[in-house]
Scaffold this motif. Structure first.
Motif, PDB file in Angstrom:
ATOM      1  N   LYS A 187      -9.081  -0.023   8.623  1.00  0.00           N
ATOM      2  CA  LYS A 187     -10.537  -0.184   8.733  1.00  0.00           C
ATOM      3  C   LYS A 187     -10.910  -1.625   9.081  1.00  0.00           C
ATOM      4  N   LEU A 188     -10.033  -2.561   8.705  1.00  0.00           N
ATOM      5  CA  LEU A 188     -10.303  -3.977   8.955  1.00  0.00           C
ATOM      6  C   LEU A 188      -9.533  -4.499  10.163  1.00  0.00           C
ATOM      7  N   GLY A 189      -8.909  -3.584  10.924  1.00  0.00           N
ATOM      8  CA  GLY A 189      -8.246  -3.976  12.157  1.00  0.00           C
ATOM      9  C   GLY A 189      -6.793  -4.351  12.024  1.00  0.00           C
ATOM     10  N   ALA A 190      -6.156  -4.077  10.867  1.00  0.00           N
ATOM     11  CA  ALA A 190      -4.727  -4.359  10.705  1.00  0.00           C
ATOM     12  C   ALA A 190      -3.914  -3.461  11.632  1.00  0.00           C
ATOM     13  N   VAL A 191      -2.736  -3.946  12.026  1.00  0.00           N
ATOM     14  CA  VAL A 191      -1.874  -3.175  12.936  1.00  0.00           C
ATOM     15  C   VAL A 191      -0.733  -2.484  12.207  1.00  0.00           C
TER      16      VAL A 191
END
Length: 464
Positions: A187-191
């Motif tokens: 949700k926070l853009g982690a890969v």
């Protein structure tokens, strides 16, 4: 007046003697159960075959199908009154080639042990390499915000709480990062996500387990790292916050597969429609042969029925051994069992699950109304001499919990062995047959059979 008093005292003495005779009779039969289990049990040799000849039994795998057919034939060979299969569609996730990972700090590369979490997506055709950020909790992650998380791998490093004497409480307290970490990080853009193994010990075995994805959120690769590896990574991050983490996983989810719960029964002679179920889950994770999780519970449950057959005990109620499928990554077997119990209007007096390893028996945890718990606790004097002191409210079992929604009167019971070693092996590559102690396994099956005997003989409403 004296005459009436004499009659009263004689009546009280008669009741007391009758009660003592009843207790003595039960004590004698329970002793026979333990004697048979400790001198003539089949569970250890059956577990050896399940573990070493069939191996890890992840839902949807060929090994899971072999275990279904083998356990059905095993119960048929014991002459149970009825042996049958319940069809259930299960997930089919495959791990693929062995996972690899390394920590990259400057020109230094240090390999660390990881494994994919069950249900994870792969890292693609090449390793995923990115900066990594360490957090302890989901709230800490959320407080960092997108600007500090986007494009990075999130490292969840909250250990199980060693202060918890009851290790399953420690496990439950640390499990949210494994189950929900990938969704919250994405949700926070982690890969990607790396999670500290749920293990109270320091070693190099990564522990798998299921995660949950949200179809509305990007699915990112999620791995477990061993406790030693987690400590190494955390220590290196403190000296080099800009280091990178690289890992490679080749897992994928395939279409669902048809599988089965496997059920054996001894038909009740007086109340055949009243059922006492005892069971474990036949599936396991794929890193090892799943001896403690949950080969022991399955073989103990089958042995409960075999012990009664061997002792020529004719139950009043129907005793059912259930090998549930897909506890580890879907719980579909338990839900299917409950669904069919509802459709067939079945009446369960009680259901007992053994899914905490084949260790020394300690007691039983119960999910039931207080009156039923109190009724079972009355049997403590009969069970205490076998080490069964911990008898009271507690978790029952993942596979039998769905019964609560369809049979609210059923007493749901979890067999409680000593838990201090369980998370050394749980969901890891060292959960193998050589870690099971034969005598502890046999004590467990006898403990379960003793409780089933008392439930069958007396019920839980005060009537026979």
């Amino acid at each position: 007046m004296r005459f009436k008093r004499t009659i009263f005292l004689m009546g009280a003495l008669f009741v007391s003697l009758a009660g003592s005779a009843q207790i003595s009779s039960d004590s004698v039969f329970i002793r026979k159960i333990f004697d048979e289990a400790l001198t003539n049990s089949h569970s250890y040799k059956n577990l050896e075959y399940l573990s070493n000849s069939i191996g890890g039994r992840l839902s949807g795998s060929p090994e899971a199908e072999k275990a279904v057919q083998w356990s059905k034939k095993l119960m048929e060979s014991y002459g149970f009154d009825k042996v049958y299969l319940q069809e259930v569609m299960v997930p089919h996730w495959v791990r693929g080639a062995k996972e690899k990972a390394n920590i990259q700090s400057g020109k230094t590369k240090i390999e660390v042990p990881i494994c994919a979490l069950g249900g994870s997506v792969s890292t693609g055709t090449k390793p995923l390499t990115a900066s990594i950020i360490e957090v302890k909790t989901l709230d800490e992650l959320k407080n960092l915000g997108r600007s500090k998380v986007q494009g990075k791998i999130v490292f969840f490093n909250r250990p199980m709480d060693p202060r918890q004497v009851l290790t399953f409480i420690a496990y439950s307290g640390a499990g949210d990062q494994r189950r929900q970490g990938a969704v919250e990080a994405a949700k926070l853009g982690a890969v990607g996500v790396v999670v500290r193994s749920l293990n109270l010990f320091q070693d190099d075995f990564p522990h798998t387990g299921s995660l949950r994805y949200d179809e509305a959120v990007t699915k990112i690769p999620a791995a477990a790292i061993s406790t030693n590896g987690a400590d190494k990574l955390s220590k290196m991050l403190k000296t080099d916050p800009n280091l990178k983490f690289s890992y490679e996983m080749h897992c994928e989810t395939l279409p669902d597969v048809k599988s089965y719960n496997v059920i054996g029964e001894l038909r009740g002679s007086e109340k055949p429609t009243e059922i006492i179920a005892v069971g474990g889950h036949l599936d396991s994770w794929d890193l090892a042969d799943g001896s403690h999780d949950d080969g022991t519970g399955c073989m103990q449950s089958i042995e409960v029925l075999r012990l009664f057959k061997s002792l020529n005990y004719q139950p009043k109620r129907t005793i059912r051994a259930v090998m549930f499928m897909n506890e580890e990554n879907g719980t579909r077997g338990g839900r299917k069992y409950a669904e069919l119990a509802k459709n067939n209007k079945e009446n369960h007096l009680a259901a007992i699950e053994s899914d905490a390893g084949g260790f020394t028996p300690r007691g039983f945890g119960m999910e039931a109304d207080p009156a039923k718990i109190k009724a079972i606790q009355k049997w403590k004097p009969l069970l205490a001499s076998y080490g069964l002191h911990d008898i009271g409210p507690g978790h029952s079992g993942t596979d039998i919990e769905p019964l609560r929604e369809v049979d609210k009167n059923a007493a749901l019971i979890g067999f409680l062995p000593d838990s201090q070693r369980y998370f050394l092996y749980h969901h890891a590559a060292n959960d193998t047959f050589d870690k099971v102690n034969k005598r502890e396994l046999e004590l467990g099956e006898a403990s379960m059979a003793a409780l089933v005997y008392l439930l069958d003989k007396y019920g839980l409403d005060g009537s026979k």
